[in-house]
Scaffold this active site. Structure first.
Site, PDB file in Angstrom:
ATOM      1  N   LYS A  41      -0.920   7.310  -6.589  1.00  0.00           N
ATOM      2  CA  LYS A  41      -1.989   6.338  -6.831  1.00  0.00           C
ATOM      3  C   LYS A  41      -3.356   7.029  -6.979  1.00  0.00           C
ATOM      4  O   LYS A  41      -3.622   8.050  -6.352  1.00  0.00           O
ATOM      5  CB  LYS A  41      -2.016   5.266  -5.744  1.00  0.00           C
ATOM      6  CG  LYS A  41      -2.448   5.700  -4.378  1.00  0.00           C
ATOM      7  CD  LYS A  41      -2.409   4.490  -3.415  1.00  0.00           C
ATOM      8  CE  LYS A  41      -2.842   4.913  -2.018  1.00  0.00           C
ATOM      9  NZ  LYS A  41      -2.585   3.917  -1.002  1.00  0.00           N
ATOM     10  N   ARG A  90      -2.281  -2.913  12.644  1.00  0.00           N
ATOM     11  CA  ARG A  90      -3.345  -3.915  12.551  1.00  0.00           C
ATOM     12  C   ARG A  90      -2.818  -5.322  12.787  1.00  0.00           C
ATOM     13  O   ARG A  90      -3.439  -6.146  13.419  1.00  0.00           O
ATOM     14  CB  ARG A  90      -4.003  -3.862  11.169  1.00  0.00           C
ATOM     15  CG  ARG A  90      -4.841  -2.637  10.953  1.00  0.00           C
ATOM     16  CD  ARG A  90      -5.201  -2.449   9.515  1.00  0.00           C
ATOM     17  NE  ARG A  90      -4.018  -2.231   8.705  1.00  0.00           N
ATOM     18  CZ  ARG A  90      -4.024  -1.782   7.456  1.00  0.00           C
ATOM     19  NH1 ARG A  90      -5.165  -1.516   6.874  1.00  0.00           N
ATOM     20  NH2 ARG A  90      -2.897  -1.602   6.793  1.00  0.00           N
ATOM     21  N   SER A 127      -8.826   0.880   3.746  1.00  0.00           N
ATOM     22  CA  SER A 127      -9.598   1.665   2.768  1.00  0.00           C
ATOM     23  C   SER A 127      -9.630   0.957   1.422  1.00  0.00           C
ATOM     24  O   SER A 127     -10.648   0.966   0.730  1.00  0.00           O
ATOM     25  CB  SER A 127      -8.972   3.048   2.596  1.00  0.00           C
ATOM     26  OG  SER A 127      -8.967   3.746   3.808  1.00  0.00           O
TER      27      SER A 127
HETATM   28  O1  PNS Z   1      -3.000   5.689   4.639  1.00  0.00           O
HETATM   29  P1  PNS Z   1      -1.632   5.345   4.130  1.00  0.00           P
HETATM   30  O2  PNS Z   1      -1.560   5.509   2.633  1.00  0.00           O
HETATM   31  O3  PNS Z   1      -1.174   3.983   4.589  1.00  0.00           O
HETATM   32  O4  PNS Z   1      -0.639   6.420   4.789  1.00  0.00           O
HETATM   33  C1  PNS Z   1       0.756   6.365   4.574  1.00  0.00           C
HETATM   34  C2  PNS Z   1       1.407   7.703   4.979  1.00  0.00           C
HETATM   35  C3  PNS Z   1       0.751   8.832   4.212  1.00  0.00           C
HETATM   36  C4  PNS Z   1       1.183   7.931   6.449  1.00  0.00           C
HETATM   37  C5  PNS Z   1       2.913   7.588   4.660  1.00  0.00           C
HETATM   38  O5  PNS Z   1       3.072   7.237   3.329  1.00  0.00           O
HETATM   39  C6  PNS Z   1       3.659   8.882   4.907  1.00  0.00           C
HETATM   40  O6  PNS Z   1       3.889   9.253   6.038  1.00  0.00           O
HETATM   41  N1  PNS Z   1       4.013   9.604   3.832  1.00  0.00           N
HETATM   42  C7  PNS Z   1       4.554  10.942   3.933  1.00  0.00           C
HETATM   43  C8  PNS Z   1       5.807  11.157   3.140  1.00  0.00           C
HETATM   44  C9  PNS Z   1       7.004  10.953   4.012  1.00  0.00           C
HETATM   45  O7  PNS Z   1       7.199  11.621   5.009  1.00  0.00           O
HETATM   46  N2  PNS Z   1       7.786   9.953   3.623  1.00  0.00           N
HETATM   47  C10 PNS Z   1       8.932   9.542   4.344  1.00  0.00           C
HETATM   48  C11 PNS Z   1       8.533   8.514   5.385  1.00  0.00           C
HETATM   49  S1  PNS Z   1       9.941   7.907   6.168  1.00  0.00           S
END
Ligand code: PNS
Length: 165
Positions: A41, A90, A127
């Site tokens: 994104k 949240r 955000s």
């Molecule tokens: O701020 P966000 O975009 O809500 O954060 C989401 C985030 C980055 C914490 C989540 O998408 C994530 O942990 N991604 C890392 C990739 C990963 O490990 N994916 C498998 C999760 S089970």
């Protein structure tokens, strides 16, 4: 040493994120705020810019570090000897997806996730909403630190967006 990670996109960091980071820093010896790289994104700030602003607004927490990662969060956790992922919750709407990720991360590498109930004042905050409101000239000064507000306004102006308030 008990080390936790607060992962996210932080595009940009908000008072909601800072609430969770501050409280986690009181519970763990060290907290790493980890910015995810390589998101598909579109983002307002690149990862280096996000790291710089997070470093500045978390400078008062001496046990908080800022880093970035790409790939699986559980791999970052094993590389950095992180014992827990700390996530803010949240509202109930966050829960399904967060629980799914928490259980998957536990299954993948036995990394625990701790959910922290966000301060009610920030339960509506994200955000994405900050960016949307700022883009259309709304006042987001109560939602992000002053330094971040200045950067958001400057970036929106650069991008030819509104960014007035
Ligand atoms: O701020 P966000 O975009 O809500 O954060 C989401 C985030 C980055 C914490 C989540 O998408 C994530 O942990 N991604 C890392 C990739 C990963 O490990 N994916 C498998 C999760 S089970």
């Amino acid at each position: 040493m008990k080390r936790a990670v607060c992962p996210g996109s932080f595009d940009p960091i908000t008072y909601g994120h800072l609430d969770v980071i501050e409280r986690a820093s009181g519970l763990f010896d060290e907290v790493i705020v980890a910015v995810l790289v390589n998101r598909t994104k579109a983002s307002l700030f690149n990862v280096a810019e996000r790291i710089e602003m997070i470093t500045e607004v978390t400078a008062k927490y001496k046990n908080v570090k800022v880093d970035s990662w790409s790939g699986l969060l559980v791999d970052f956790c094993s590389e950095h000897k992180v014992s827990a992922i700390v996530k803010g919750l949240r509202a109930v709407s966050d829960f399904d997806y967060e629980l799914q990720m928490a259980q998957m991360n536990l299954q993948l590498k036995e990394v625990d996730t701790l959910f922290m109930a966000t301060t009610p004042a920030y339960s509506f905050l994200s955000s994405s909403l900050v960016k949307e409101i700022a883009t259309y000239g709304g006042d987001v000064s109560a939602l992000i630190p002053p330094k971040v507000l200045t950067l958001v306004k400057a970036r929106l102006l650069e991008n030819g967006e509104h960014g007035r308030n």
